[in-house]
Design a protein around this motif. Sequence first.
Motif, PDB file in Angstrom:
ATOM      1  N   SER A   1       0.827  -1.201   0.000  1.00 54.60           N
ATOM      2  CA  SER A   1       0.000   0.000   0.000  1.00 54.60           C
ATOM      3  C   SER A   1       0.868   1.261   0.000  1.00 54.60           C
ATOM      4  N   LYS A   2       1.897   1.265   0.838  1.00 56.70           N
ATOM      5  CA  LYS A   2       2.803   2.415   0.912  1.00 56.70           C
ATOM      6  C   LYS A   2       3.551   2.594  -0.414  1.00 56.70           C
ATOM      7  N   TYR A   3       3.962   1.480  -0.994  1.00 55.33           N
ATOM      8  CA  TYR A   3       4.699   1.522  -2.258  1.00 55.33           C
ATOM      9  C   TYR A   3       3.835   2.132  -3.359  1.00 55.33           C
ATOM     10  N   LEU A   4       2.561   1.734  -3.411  1.00 55.46           N
ATOM     11  CA  LEU A   4       1.644   2.261  -4.419  1.00 55.46           C
ATOM     12  C   LEU A   4       1.373   3.749  -4.207  1.00 55.46           C
ATOM     13  N   GLN A   5       1.281   4.152  -2.939  1.00 57.51           N
ATOM     14  CA  GLN A   5       1.053   5.572  -2.649  1.00 57.51           C
ATOM     15  C   GLN A   5       2.226   6.434  -3.106  1.00 57.51           C
ATOM     16  N   GLU A   6       3.420   5.868  -3.049  1.00 58.65           N
ATOM     17  CA  GLU A   6       4.625   6.637  -3.375  1.00 58.65           C
ATOM     18  C   GLU A   6       5.035   6.503  -4.843  1.00 58.65           C
ATOM     19  N   TRP A   7       4.342   5.652  -5.587  1.00 56.93           N
ATOM     20  CA  TRP A   7       4.692   5.423  -6.986  1.00 56.93           C
ATOM     21  C   TRP A   7       4.470   6.704  -7.803  1.00 56.93           C
ATOM     22  N   LYS A   8       5.395   7.021  -8.687  1.00 60.72           N
ATOM     23  CA  LYS A   8       5.346   8.309  -9.389  1.00 60.72           C
ATOM     24  C   LYS A   8       5.228   8.204 -10.906  1.00 60.72           C
ATOM     25  N   THR A   9       5.245   6.995 -11.468  1.00 60.53           N
ATOM     26  CA  THR A   9       5.237   6.894 -12.937  1.00 60.53           C
ATOM     27  C   THR A   9       4.102   6.018 -13.460  1.00 60.53           C
TER      28      THR A   9
ATOM     29  N   SER B   1      -7.431   8.465 -14.648  1.00 62.88           N
ATOM     30  CA  SER B   1      -6.984   7.884 -15.913  1.00 62.88           C
ATOM     31  C   SER B   1      -6.156   6.618 -15.712  1.00 62.88           C
ATOM     32  N   ALA B   2      -5.778   6.326 -14.463  1.00 61.63           N
ATOM     33  CA  ALA B   2      -4.939   5.154 -14.183  1.00 61.63           C
ATOM     34  C   ALA B   2      -5.807   3.916 -13.996  1.00 61.63           C
ATOM     35  N   SER B   3      -5.635   2.942 -14.895  1.00 62.82           N
ATOM     36  CA  SER B   3      -6.352   1.675 -14.792  1.00 62.82           C
ATOM     37  C   SER B   3      -5.394   0.617 -14.260  1.00 62.82           C
ATOM     38  N   ARG B   4      -5.806  -0.638 -14.305  1.00 60.23           N
ATOM     39  CA  ARG B   4      -4.947  -1.714 -13.809  1.00 60.23           C
ATOM     40  C   ARG B   4      -3.609  -1.748 -14.540  1.00 60.23           C
ATOM     41  N   LYS B   5      -3.645  -1.359 -15.801  1.00 58.05           N
ATOM     42  CA  LYS B   5      -2.418  -1.359 -16.601  1.00 58.05           C
ATOM     43  C   LYS B   5      -1.342  -0.487 -15.968  1.00 58.05           C
ATOM     44  N   GLN B   6      -1.748   0.617 -15.337  1.00 57.89           N
ATOM     45  CA  GLN B   6      -0.775   1.516 -14.707  1.00 57.89           C
ATOM     46  C   GLN B   6      -0.300   0.994 -13.352  1.00 57.89           C
ATOM     47  N   TYR B   7      -1.065   0.094 -12.752  1.00 58.48           N
ATOM     48  CA  TYR B   7      -0.644  -0.495 -11.483  1.00 58.48           C
ATOM     49  C   TYR B   7       0.417  -1.577 -11.679  1.00 58.48           C
ATOM     50  N   MET B   8       0.383  -2.223 -12.842  1.00 56.85           N
ATOM     51  CA  MET B   8       1.220  -3.400 -13.049  1.00 56.85           C
ATOM     52  C   MET B   8       2.713  -3.140 -12.893  1.00 56.85           C
ATOM     53  N   PRO B   9       3.277  -2.084 -13.496  1.00 58.11           N
ATOM     54  CA  PRO B   9       4.720  -1.849 -13.300  1.00 58.11           C
ATOM     55  C   PRO B   9       5.091  -1.648 -11.836  1.00 58.11           C
ATOM     56  N   ALA B  10       4.218  -0.942 -11.104  1.00 63.63           N
ATOM     57  CA  ALA B  10       4.488  -0.713  -9.683  1.00 63.63           C
ATOM     58  C   ALA B  10       4.471  -2.036  -8.919  1.00 63.63           C
ATOM     59  N   LEU B  11       3.485  -2.876  -9.216  1.00 65.87           N
ATOM     60  CA  LEU B  11       3.373  -4.160  -8.525  1.00 65.87           C
ATOM     61  C   LEU B  11       4.557  -5.061  -8.849  1.00 65.87           C
ATOM     62  N   VAL B  12       4.934  -5.115 -10.124  1.00 67.14           N
ATOM     63  CA  VAL B  12       6.066  -5.940 -10.535  1.00 67.14           C
ATOM     64  C   VAL B  12       7.346  -5.472  -9.838  1.00 67.14           C
ATOM     65  N   ASN B  13       7.569  -4.165  -9.791  1.00 68.77           N
ATOM     66  CA  ASN B  13       8.755  -3.623  -9.116  1.00 68.77           C
ATOM     67  C   ASN B  13       8.753  -3.975  -7.639  1.00 68.77           C
ATOM     68  N   PHE B  14       7.586  -3.858  -7.012  1.00 70.99           N
ATOM     69  CA  PHE B  14       7.478  -4.184  -5.582  1.00 70.99           C
ATOM     70  C   PHE B  14       7.812  -5.657  -5.341  1.00 70.99           C
ATOM     71  N   LEU B  15       7.256  -6.547  -6.152  1.00 75.54           N
ATOM     72  CA  LEU B  15       7.468  -7.981  -5.967  1.00 75.54           C
ATOM     73  C   LEU B  15       8.942  -8.327  -6.221  1.00 75.54           C
ATOM     74  N   ASN B  16       9.533  -7.731  -7.233  1.00 73.95           N
ATOM     75  CA  ASN B  16      10.948  -7.994  -7.510  1.00 73.95           C
ATOM     76  C   ASN B  16      11.842  -7.517  -6.371  1.00 73.95           C
ATOM     77  N   ALA B  17      11.504  -6.345  -5.809  1.00 69.50           N
ATOM     78  CA  ALA B  17      12.278  -5.811  -4.677  1.00 69.50           C
ATOM     79  C   ALA B  17      12.125  -6.700  -3.447  1.00 69.50           C
ATOM     80  N   SER B  18      10.963  -7.296  -3.301  1.00 68.70           N
ATOM     81  CA  SER B  18      10.695  -8.150  -2.128  1.00 68.70           C
ATOM     82  C   SER B  18      11.521  -9.429  -2.166  1.00 68.70           C
ATOM     83  N   LYS B  19      11.907  -9.846  -3.385  1.00 67.56           N
ATOM     84  CA  LYS B  19      12.694 -11.074  -3.515  1.00 67.56           C
ATOM     85  C   LYS B  19      14.144 -10.887  -3.088  1.00 67.56           C
ATOM     86  N   LYS B  20      14.598  -9.639  -3.118  1.00 65.25           N
ATOM     87  CA  LYS B  20      16.009  -9.361  -2.843  1.00 65.25           C
ATOM     88  C   LYS B  20      16.330  -9.437  -1.357  1.00 65.25           C
TER      89      LYS B  20
END
Length: 396
Positions: free
Chosen positions: A344-352, A377-396
């Motif tokens: 939730s915090k990651y999505l709130q801070e997402w800027k692109t 104007s932001a649909s699910r398509k705009q959430y996907m990069p943020a979610l992918v980045n979050f999940l990738n960061a969580s693996k590290k």
Amino acid sequence: MDKYLTTSIEKLKSGVYGDLNLVLGNESCDLDSAASALVYAAFLYWQHNQIKCKVCTRMNRDESVYRDDIFVPILNVDREDYDLKTEVAFCLRQHGIDADRLVFRDDYDLEQLAEKSKTTVTLVDHHVLAKKDKFMTTMVTEIIDHRPVDKNEWTYKDDTRSSIELVGSCCSLVGQRIRTLGGLLAKETDFFNAFPVATDLLHCGIILDTVNFSKEVNKATPVDEEVVLFLENLQKTRGSNCGVEEQRKAKLDLLVAARKDVSKLSAAQLLRKDVKIVGDTMVPSFPILVEEFLKKPEAIQAIQEALLRRECNMALLLGMSLTDGLKRDGAVYSRNQERAAQLSKYLQEWKTPSLQLTLHEIPSAKNCIYFKQLNLSASRKQYMPALVNFLNASKK
């Protein structure tokens, strides 16, 4: 269209065919995806018959053993869930296309089919294969999609053709691609004249996905406008006297009403209506606000059961309503509340782009982190990069 679909299914069932060419839509199976798959598969079939030298093949082939190639659109959803795609079922019925003329994801074991003959795959409205479809990677020969490229998942062959552009609707790119390829044959409009249903299916997909070129939604691009005008010009030549604006608005109203008609769906069915899986996260999109969904008494239990069934640990719920103006909201749910709070915090801070989320509480769903979305104007398509980045960061 009816003859093409019926013949393709008959050949697929019989196993009597040459090469197998699949056109696969995305797992959400919304109207944009379904229309793109159906129309582009029909076009590939038409193109195949235009290009092949019929005289030569008749002279040199043995009709008793000759097997022609088939081009099969796959609606990437199980047959039992087709009725959940209310706007898709409505639109296809309006165009005389019944479910028995469609091929759904669970109708065949696609991996087994691919082993029986040479198989190519065209992806429309997505370019990241689900885990169950990874076996298709080397078979993909073309991709038509309208979302940002996920380079982490790009493992296709170097000669894979891609038409990827950030436009409002994948149907626009399909229409553009058909015009281009048809033009190479000096037959830019011939396919649409042979398959008039294709014209309106693409038109419906674009009008719905761009919300009739709404400035508030702000998804439409010059490509969408260009293709829609091309399609509308074809419709005019067929005798449609309805004004363009009236036609677009009437069409949008019908499609939105069909999409919103979820009154008979349970919470569990709503979670299956339009869902994507990213890593261990389930991302359902609703044609109603998430706030309304969470007020259903069985909502939380349905989320928990859906997560268990799909082997996911977290859900990102996204909602939209066009009643009294466009509204969007969402929520994050996980039994691991710390991880839900992190996303939730990651999505709130997402800027692109910035999603412009504001947190609120819903008494009936205290274990959900609920937010309203101000960037309409932001649909699910705009959430996907943020979610992918979050999940990738969580693996590290």
